[in-house]
Write a protein that holds these residues in place. Sequence first.
Motif, mmCIF file in Angstrom:
data_model
loop_
_atom_site.group_PDB
_atom_site.id
_atom_site.type_symbol
_atom_site.label_atom_id
_atom_site.label_comp_id
_atom_site.label_asym_id
_atom_site.label_seq_id
_atom_site.Cartn_x
_atom_site.Cartn_y
_atom_site.Cartn_z
ATOM 1 N N ASN A 1 11.731 4.065 0.574
ATOM 2 C CA ASN A 1 11.091 5.189 -0.121
ATOM 3 C C ASN A 1 10.577 4.815 -1.513
ATOM 4 O OD1 ASN A 1 10.421 7.500 1.147
ATOM 5 N ND2 ASN A 1 12.116 8.704 0.348
ATOM 6 N N THR A 2 10.046 3.599 -1.645
ATOM 7 C CA THR A 2 9.465 3.163 -2.914
ATOM 8 C C THR A 2 8.057 2.644 -2.693
ATOM 9 O OG1 THR A 2 10.365 0.927 -2.681
ATOM 10 C CG2 THR A 2 11.695 2.522 -3.940
ATOM 11 N N VAL A 3 7.295 2.645 -3.772
ATOM 12 C CA VAL A 3 5.929 2.116 -3.742
ATOM 13 C C VAL A 3 5.792 1.117 -4.879
ATOM 14 C CG1 VAL A 3 3.487 2.684 -4.016
ATOM 15 C CG2 VAL A 3 4.966 4.204 -2.708
ATOM 16 N N THR A 4 5.286 -0.055 -4.575
ATOM 17 C CA THR A 4 5.102 -1.111 -5.565
ATOM 18 C C THR A 4 3.616 -1.416 -5.702
ATOM 19 O OG1 THR A 4 7.215 -2.065 -4.894
ATOM 20 C CG2 THR A 4 5.747 -3.464 -6.203
ATOM 21 N N ALA A 5 3.134 -1.433 -6.936
ATOM 22 C CA ALA A 5 1.719 -1.724 -7.198
ATOM 23 C C ALA A 5 1.513 -3.224 -7.327
ATOM 24 C CB ALA A 5 1.280 -1.036 -8.481
ATOM 25 N N PHE B 1 -3.760 -3.314 -4.316
ATOM 26 C CA PHE B 1 -3.161 -2.469 -3.285
ATOM 27 C C PHE B 1 -1.768 -2.035 -3.721
ATOM 28 C CE2 PHE B 1 -1.571 -6.656 -2.208
ATOM 29 C CZ PHE B 1 -0.277 -6.436 -1.747
ATOM 30 N N TYR B 2 -1.238 -1.049 -3.009
ATOM 31 C CA TYR B 2 0.147 -0.616 -3.150
ATOM 32 C C TYR B 2 0.879 -1.000 -1.873
ATOM 33 C CZ TYR B 2 -1.254 2.499 -6.987
ATOM 34 O OH TYR B 2 -1.741 3.010 -8.158
ATOM 35 N N LEU B 3 2.121 -1.418 -2.014
ATOM 36 C CA LEU B 3 2.954 -1.687 -0.851
ATOM 37 C C LEU B 3 4.017 -0.597 -0.807
ATOM 38 C CD1 LEU B 3 3.468 -3.580 1.538
ATOM 39 C CD2 LEU B 3 5.113 -4.778 0.090
ATOM 40 N N ALA B 4 3.956 0.236 0.220
ATOM 41 C CA ALA B 4 4.914 1.322 0.388
ATOM 42 C C ALA B 4 6.008 0.870 1.338
ATOM 43 C CB ALA B 4 4.211 2.552 0.935
ATOM 44 N N CYS B 5 7.254 0.976 0.879
ATOM 45 C CA CYS B 5 8.407 0.739 1.737
ATOM 46 C C CYS B 5 8.907 2.130 2.118
ATOM 47 C CB CYS B 5 9.475 -0.054 1.000
ATOM 48 S SG CYS B 5 10.924 -0.387 2.037
ATOM 49 N N LEU B 6 8.730 2.503 3.361
ATOM 50 C CA LEU B 6 9.025 3.850 3.819
ATOM 51 C C LEU B 6 10.530 4.055 3.994
ATOM 52 C CD1 LEU B 6 6.119 4.113 6.401
ATOM 53 C CD2 LEU B 6 6.121 4.754 3.989
ATOM 54 N N ALA B 7 10.924 5.309 4.157
ATOM 55 C CA ALA B 7 12.340 5.660 4.283
ATOM 56 C C ALA B 7 13.011 4.953 5.454
ATOM 57 C CB ALA B 7 12.483 7.177 4.422
ATOM 58 N N ASP B 8 12.261 4.697 6.532
ATOM 59 C CA ASP B 8 12.839 4.040 7.712
ATOM 60 C C ASP B 8 12.758 2.509 7.649
ATOM 61 O OD1 ASP B 8 10.137 3.700 8.052
ATOM 62 O OD2 ASP B 8 10.035 4.663 10.016
ATOM 63 N N TRP C 1 0.457 5.961 -8.428
ATOM 64 C CA TRP C 1 1.606 6.509 -7.708
ATOM 65 C C TRP C 1 2.460 7.297 -8.694
ATOM 66 C CZ3 TRP C 1 3.615 7.881 -3.332
ATOM 67 C CH2 TRP C 1 4.993 8.012 -3.179
ATOM 68 N N ASP C 2 2.814 8.526 -8.360
ATOM 69 C CA ASP C 2 3.693 9.363 -9.158
ATOM 70 C C ASP C 2 5.040 9.389 -8.444
ATOM 71 O OD1 ASP C 2 5.100 11.352 -10.485
ATOM 72 O OD2 ASP C 2 3.368 12.679 -10.687
ATOM 73 N N ALA C 3 5.996 8.582 -8.929
ATOM 74 C CA ALA C 3 7.294 8.452 -8.262
ATOM 75 C C ALA C 3 8.077 9.761 -8.295
ATOM 76 C CB ALA C 3 8.103 7.337 -8.904
ATOM 77 N N HIS D 1 2.405 7.791 2.909
ATOM 78 C CA HIS D 1 1.670 7.152 4.013
ATOM 79 C C HIS D 1 0.180 7.023 3.714
ATOM 80 C CE1 HIS D 1 5.176 9.141 5.980
ATOM 81 N NE2 HIS D 1 5.312 7.922 6.468
ATOM 82 N N GLY D 2 -0.260 7.626 2.603
ATOM 83 C CA GLY D 2 -1.675 7.614 2.254
ATOM 84 C C GLY D 2 -2.444 8.774 2.856
ATOM 85 N N ALA D 3 -1.753 9.672 3.579
ATOM 86 C CA ALA D 3 -2.411 10.833 4.196
ATOM 87 C C ALA D 3 -2.762 11.866 3.128
ATOM 88 C CB ALA D 3 -1.500 11.452 5.251
ATOM 89 N N VAL D 4 -3.869 12.562 3.332
ATOM 90 C CA VAL D 4 -4.345 13.551 2.366
ATOM 91 C C VAL D 4 -3.438 14.784 2.385
ATOM 92 C CG1 VAL D 4 -6.261 15.051 1.706
ATOM 93 C CG2 VAL D 4 -6.729 12.792 2.633
ATOM 94 N N ILE D 5 -2.957 15.160 1.207
ATOM 95 C CA ILE D 5 -2.185 16.395 1.048
ATOM 96 C C ILE D 5 -3.110 17.476 0.513
ATOM 97 C CG2 ILE D 5 -0.298 17.512 -0.196
ATOM 98 C CD1 ILE D 5 1.068 14.764 -0.322
ATOM 99 N N GLN D 6 -3.917 17.092 -0.474
ATOM 100 C CA GLN D 6 -4.848 18.040 -1.102
ATOM 101 C C GLN D 6 -6.199 17.362 -1.252
ATOM 102 O OE1 GLN D 6 -3.363 19.860 -4.681
ATOM 103 N NE2 GLN D 6 -5.393 20.246 -5.452
ATOM 104 N N SER D 7 -7.257 18.058 -0.813
ATOM 105 C CA SER D 7 -8.612 17.514 -0.890
ATOM 106 C C SER D 7 -9.131 17.614 -2.319
ATOM 107 C CB SER D 7 -9.515 18.245 0.100
ATOM 108 O OG SER D 7 -9.490 19.613 -0.132
#
Length: 175
Positions: A75-79, A85-92, A111-113, A130-136
Amino acid sequence: MTNKTARGSIQEDPSPIANDRRGFLNGLWIGLGGLALAEIIWVVRSFFRLRKPIGASGSIGKIFDAGSVSRYSPNTVTAFPQGRFYLACLADGGFLALSRRCTHLGCTVPWDAGKMQFVCPCHASTFDIHGAVIQSPAPRPLDRFAVTIENDRIRVAIDSPIRRSVFHPNQVVYK
């Protein structure tokens, strides 16, 4: 030089100097108009020309070594500014490499942690981990880069981002 017409009036011939001047000015205007047209075509063509993807330096297969898998917490993101690019380490425990460019107008999205979101400073588009759009107004998820894990090392192919229309779980790479 003068000429007599059928009615008896006298008509003067235009002087050769006036014709030369008029021809020169007409040619000048045609040349300047052609130059302006060529400039407009160049500007329009430049606007619509495809640009090289960020990170593409002409070499195919540019790989960025992001380090060991154990270096990242879930659950972290590293720039990676040098790789853009950002490397996202997901919760799983899965990994996803995301482009830093917003899909709306190309602004860099930080990224806003605290909120666990990418927030675009230009027009307030927001994206999840995941990079999915939450707000347009962003029309689609953040572009991603291909990730491979070899010998416990994370490698990201940064030569060309992969455009996507939605997030699919099969885009996540696991050890």
